[in-house]
Design a protein around this motif. Structure first.
Motif, short mmCIF file in Angstrom:
data_model
loop_
_atom_site.label_atom_id
_atom_site.label_comp_id
_atom_site.label_asym_id
_atom_site.label_seq_id
_atom_site.Cartn_x
_atom_site.Cartn_y
_atom_site.Cartn_z
N ASN A 1 0.93 -1.26 -0.02
CA ASN A 1 -0.10 0.05 -0.05
C ASN A 1 0.80 1.26 -0.01
OD1 ASN A 1 -2.32 -1.19 0.05
ND2 ASN A 1 -2.72 -1.43 2.14
N CYS B 1 4.46 2.76 -7.63
CA CYS B 1 3.20 2.87 -8.10
C CYS B 1 2.37 3.62 -6.89
CB CYS B 1 2.65 1.75 -8.26
SG CYS B 1 2.23 0.50 -6.86
N GLU B 2 2.98 4.13 -6.03
CA GLU B 2 2.27 4.87 -4.82
C GLU B 2 1.29 4.33 -4.30
OE1 GLU B 2 1.77 8.42 -6.29
OE2 GLU B 2 4.00 8.96 -6.22
N TYR C 1 -1.10 2.04 -5.73
CA TYR C 1 -2.25 1.89 -6.69
C TYR C 1 -1.96 0.54 -7.46
CZ TYR C 1 -3.45 6.73 -5.61
OH TYR C 1 -3.81 7.86 -5.16
N CYS D 1 2.47 -2.88 -11.61
CA CYS D 1 3.64 -2.52 -11.13
C CYS D 1 4.74 -3.69 -10.79
CB CYS D 1 3.55 -1.71 -9.58
SG CYS D 1 4.93 -1.39 -8.63
N ARG E 1 1.31 -8.15 -4.26
CA ARG E 1 -0.26 -7.92 -4.39
C ARG E 1 -0.99 -9.32 -4.52
NH1 ARG E 1 -1.81 -3.04 -4.09
NH2 ARG E 1 -0.23 -1.48 -4.12
#
Length: 92
Positions: free
Chosen positions: A61, A66-67, A69, A78, A85
């Motif tokens: 997170n 990708c900050e 996202y 990403c 993820r």
């Protein structure tokens, strides 16, 4: 996949067998058979699973690329956090 037993989990040796369970309500998660030199380390790793999953969730997170996202500017997944993820999703 069903939800896992909430942590914290604790590993301890009970009559020569390593067991992993919840300290609060004594819920047994797994017995790690004695007999190998790695049984204590394996029990410790299993006991750390809920905390490791939570830390992995936090890390993806706040991915630097990708900050948080999960996709980068071009719309592609990403590459830095895609595998993490996927693992988090699999373990929901």
């Amino acid at each position: 996949m069903s939800k896992h037993t909430p942590g914290p989990w604790k590993a301890e040796s009970v009559m020569g067998v390593w067991v992993v369970g919840t300290p609060a309500d004594k819920h047994l998660i797994v017995k790690v058979p004695a007999g190998s030199i790695d049984c204590e380390a394996n029990a410790a790793l299993i006991a750390a699973a809920p905390e490791l999953l939570e830390q992995l969730r936090r890390m993806v997170n706040c991915c630097y690329r990708c900050e948080g996202y999960g996709i980068i500017g071009s719309g592609k997944p990403c590459s830095v956090c895609a595998d993490a993820r996927a693992l988090v999703e699999r373990l929901k």
